[in-house]
Design an enzyme around this catalytic site. Structure first.
Site, PDB file in Angstrom:
ATOM      1  N   LYS A  83      19.025-145.420  37.203  1.00 46.74           N
ATOM      2  CA  LYS A  83      17.651-145.884  37.439  1.00 46.74           C
ATOM      3  C   LYS A  83      17.275-147.071  36.551  1.00 46.74           C
ATOM      4  O   LYS A  83      16.298-147.751  36.816  1.00 46.74           O
ATOM      5  CB  LYS A  83      16.639-144.744  37.306  1.00 46.74           C
ATOM      6  N   ASP A  84      18.074-147.349  35.499  1.00 47.43           N
ATOM      7  CA  ASP A  84      17.819-148.517  34.642  1.00 47.43           C
ATOM      8  C   ASP A  84      18.427-149.805  35.206  1.00 47.43           C
ATOM      9  O   ASP A  84      18.118-150.891  34.729  1.00 47.43           O
ATOM     10  CB  ASP A  84      18.408-148.300  33.234  1.00 47.43           C
ATOM     11  N   ARG A 129       5.109-144.803  37.742  1.00 43.90           N
ATOM     12  CA  ARG A 129       5.412-143.914  38.875  1.00 43.90           C
ATOM     13  C   ARG A 129       4.975-142.486  38.554  1.00 43.90           C
ATOM     14  O   ARG A 129       4.347-141.808  39.388  1.00 43.90           O
ATOM     15  CB  ARG A 129       6.920-143.948  39.162  1.00 43.90           C
ATOM     16  N   ARG A 130       5.314-142.027  37.362  1.00 49.48           N
ATOM     17  CA  ARG A 130       4.932-140.662  36.980  1.00 49.48           C
ATOM     18  C   ARG A 130       3.412-140.542  36.824  1.00 49.48           C
ATOM     19  O   ARG A 130       2.813-139.581  37.299  1.00 49.48           O
ATOM     20  CB  ARG A 130       5.629-140.262  35.674  1.00 49.48           C
ATOM     21  N   ARG A 147       6.735-144.540  24.030  1.00 51.52           N
ATOM     22  CA  ARG A 147       8.080-145.095  23.946  1.00 51.52           C
ATOM     23  C   ARG A 147       8.921-144.150  23.096  1.00 51.52           C
ATOM     24  O   ARG A 147       8.436-143.185  22.569  1.00 51.52           O
ATOM     25  CB  ARG A 147       8.034-146.468  23.240  1.00 51.52           C
ATOM     26  N   ARG A 153       9.716-138.319  21.706  1.00 48.93           N
ATOM     27  CA  ARG A 153       8.679-137.948  22.683  1.00 48.93           C
ATOM     28  C   ARG A 153       8.344-136.461  22.602  1.00 48.93           C
ATOM     29  O   ARG A 153       7.183-136.079  22.590  1.00 48.93           O
ATOM     30  CB  ARG A 153       9.151-138.316  24.098  1.00 48.93           C
ATOM     31  N   CYS A 240      11.743-151.025  37.954  1.00 52.73           N
ATOM     32  CA  CYS A 240      11.507-149.622  37.578  1.00 52.73           C
ATOM     33  C   CYS A 240      10.103-149.427  37.011  1.00 52.73           C
ATOM     34  O   CYS A 240       9.672-148.312  36.771  1.00 52.73           O
ATOM     35  CB  CYS A 240      12.563-149.118  36.608  1.00 52.73           C
TER      36      CYS A 240
END
Length: 306
Positions: A83-84, A129-130, A147, A153, A240
């Site tokens: 996805k990156d 997106r989230r 980040r 996180r 992305c």
């Protein structure tokens, strides 16, 4: 006396997540081919910048330094989170293998499920997106951009700074952190990023021998599914950082592809599904994107950009 070929040099970002997933690929490769692999740590722009990834245009910030090392011949191959990777191909490199995909879904780390959080609770995620899809589910919560690696996180939840963080289930699984997951979002609730849960094994396009050797890691079914998802992203001209979710389920010789563009406030979405032959995944993704654009997906994405 037979000469043993030198170890292949695998370039990886230095984060625990990156070295863990690169290590898994290296182990499997050695198991299948008998060739030794040596890990080479590379620091990327995405690892050192303090800027918000969405302001950097998203895709590519973790990729370019690894690709530079490939082109220069300092490493033989690299492992990326698919996805990156930018959806526009770079003719100098080739995705030699996409191994079988892990869980593509998103996960909430925290003490309770999303529905049980009090109004106004703070949830951390750096992904538009989230955030857009979470706002569809719980518009009364506060979504905070964050980040840092998974440990950083998750630490914000442990310290009480946030009531939850949303991360990829696959990454949490690879790190052995499943016990901290309060909820895994079903595909119907939250469409993942195109290619989420899959890894890409990349090498130089002119290394035909290596392309063939790395091909032992490839899973054709995963490749077809993620190719369809990424074709949607590419046709929508989105990186992305855009609020685009896509997931392709494998049904024998067919793919069932679902994609959505969600307004950043979570109030409007263009969501569509289609089915088609897994032998033509790019066409499937492009056709679905065209239908979405016809229904106003481009307008929603334009609003996101301003």
């Amino acid at each position: 006396m037979s000469s043993v070929p030198p170890p292949l040099r695998l370039g990886t970002r230095r984060s625990v997540m990156a070295t863990t997933q690169s290590g898994l690929v290296a182990e499997r490769f050695t198991e299948l081919t008998g060739r030794a692999v040596e890990m080479v740590g590379v620091t990327t722009f995405g690892d050192v910048t303090r800027a918000d990834l969405t302001q950097l245009g998203g895709t590519g910030v973790f990729v370019s330094a690894l690709r530079d090392k490939l082109i220069e011949g300092e490493i033989d191959f690299a492992v990326h989170s698919l996805k990156d990777l930018p959806t526009t191909p770079d003719p100098r490199v080739v995705i030699a293998a996409i191994p079988p995909r892990d869980d593509p879904r998103d996960a909430l780390v925290g003490p309770v499920k999303l529905a049980d959080l009090p109004s106004g609770a703070k949830i951390g995620t750096g992904s538009p997106r989230r955030i857009a899809q979470l706002r569809m589910l719980r518009p009364d919560l506060e979504y905070v951009p964050i980040r840092g690696n998974a440990d950083t996180r998750i630490g914000k939840v442990a310290s009480g700074e946030l009531q939850g963080v949303v991360l990829a289930a696959a990454g949490l699984g690879r790190l052995g952190r499943e016990a901290e997951i309060a909820q895994i979002f079903e595909i119907e609730e939250m469409l993942p990023a195109p290619g989420q849960g899959a890894l890409a094994v990349e090498c130089r396009a002119d290394r035909a021998d290596l392309v063939e050797l790395l091909g032992v890691l490839d899973d054709p079914r995963t490749r077809a599914a993620v190719t369809a998802e990424r074709a949607v992203l590419n046709a929508l001209e989105a990186g992305c950082a855009a609020p685009v979710g896509a997931y392709s389920a494998d049904r024998g010789h067919d793919l069932i592809l679902t994609a959505a563009v969600v307004a950043v406030d979570g109030r409007r979405a263009v969501r569509k599904s289609t089915a088609g032959a897994s032998s033509a995944p790019t066409d499937l993704g492009r056709d679905l994107a065209a239908e979405m654009i016809a229904e106003g997906a481009g307008t929603l994405m334009g609003e996101q950009a301003h």
